[in-house]
Design a protein around this motif. Structure first.
Motif: not given
Ligand code: ZN
Length: 242
Positions: A7-11, A35-37, A62-64, A114-116, A148-152
């Motif tokens: 999750s949360d790859v963020h480019a 989510g959050d590619a 949410n960023h996607d 799900t993402h969040a 994912g989402h919180s990155h924690l």
């Molecule tokens: Zn994220």
């Protein structure tokens, strides 16, 4: 069967490549992306392409969502908004087409994803503590929800007697009579003070869940962020994992 959740790859291409290489060594059968590619990092197109071609289930973050123009980035903090506006100008039509096929939630056997939050995926709620987790268990039927989402990284367990616990784990055996909400951490922007990329595997034969931490060339990712003129903090935070 071994299933990997990322999750949360963020480019962050360096982190994603390192994780995919590590996943290959674990003889993983399926990879699910939560989510959050894109957003924050400098390589949105390469990351979308790698996720699209390597993952079985692909979810929107949410960023996607904002990068697809489905939501205004006005609700984002300054740094996130600047990076989404940059991403909007960078994203190729091929990436946009691929992202548009990503889903808001999905199910694979006993696993909900799900993402969040299971309750309202489109509201991007954070599930950070027992109080917020308790309500979420009512909103999925499967044994385990992966988010994912919180990155924690986070591991919530609800036993059959309804008691709820939150534990820090690196490895655990899932009890078939308990239910779980598991945050798989972040590949591309960890925030738990460990800068290594994070992902999770589950062995569906042994019920063993494991968190994996993977070192990658962080300085290269930082240099790429700087060379694109993105806010400096986006590189600096990768070095310290927060
Ligand atoms: Zn994220």
């Amino acid at each position: 069967m071994i299933v990997a959740f990322i999750s949360d790859v963020h480019a962050n291409l360096e982190a994603l490549q390192a994780v995919l290489t590590d996943i290959e060594k674990q003889h993983v059968d399926r990879i699910h992306f939560l989510g959050d590619a894109v957003g924050y990092g400098s390589e949105p197109n390469a990351c979308v392409e790698l996720i699209d071609s390597n993952c079985d289930i692909k979810l929107l973050g949410n960023h996607d969502y904002a990068a697809l123009g489905l939501e205004s980035p006005a609700s984002f903090n300054d740094v996130a908004r600047v990076s989404i506006e940059w991403t909007l100008t960078e994203l190729s039509s091929r990436s946009t087409t691929a992202l548009a096929d990503f889903e808001m939630e999905a199910v694979d056997g006993n696993f909900f994803m799900t993402h969040a939050s299971p309750r309202t995926p489109e509201l991007w709620e954070y599930v950070l503590n027992i109080e917020s987790a308790r309500e979420q268990f009512k909103h999925f039927e499967q044994q385990v929800a992966f988010v994912g989402h919180s990155h924690l990284p986070a591991f919530f367990c609800k036993r059959s007697d309804d008691t709820l616990s939150q534990r820090y784990i690196t490895e655990s055996e899932l009890d078939p009579d308990s239910r779980y909400i598991i945050n798989v951490g972040s590949v591309g922007q960890p925030r738990d003070h460990d800068p290594r990329a994070c992902y999770v595997t589950v062995d569906t034969d042994t019920n063993i869940i494991r968190y994996h931490r993977v070192e990658y060339d962080i300085s290269k990712a930082v240099a790429r962020i700087e060379s694109q003129g993105l806010p400096q903090i986006l590189g600096e935070r990768l070095l310290v994992g927060r």
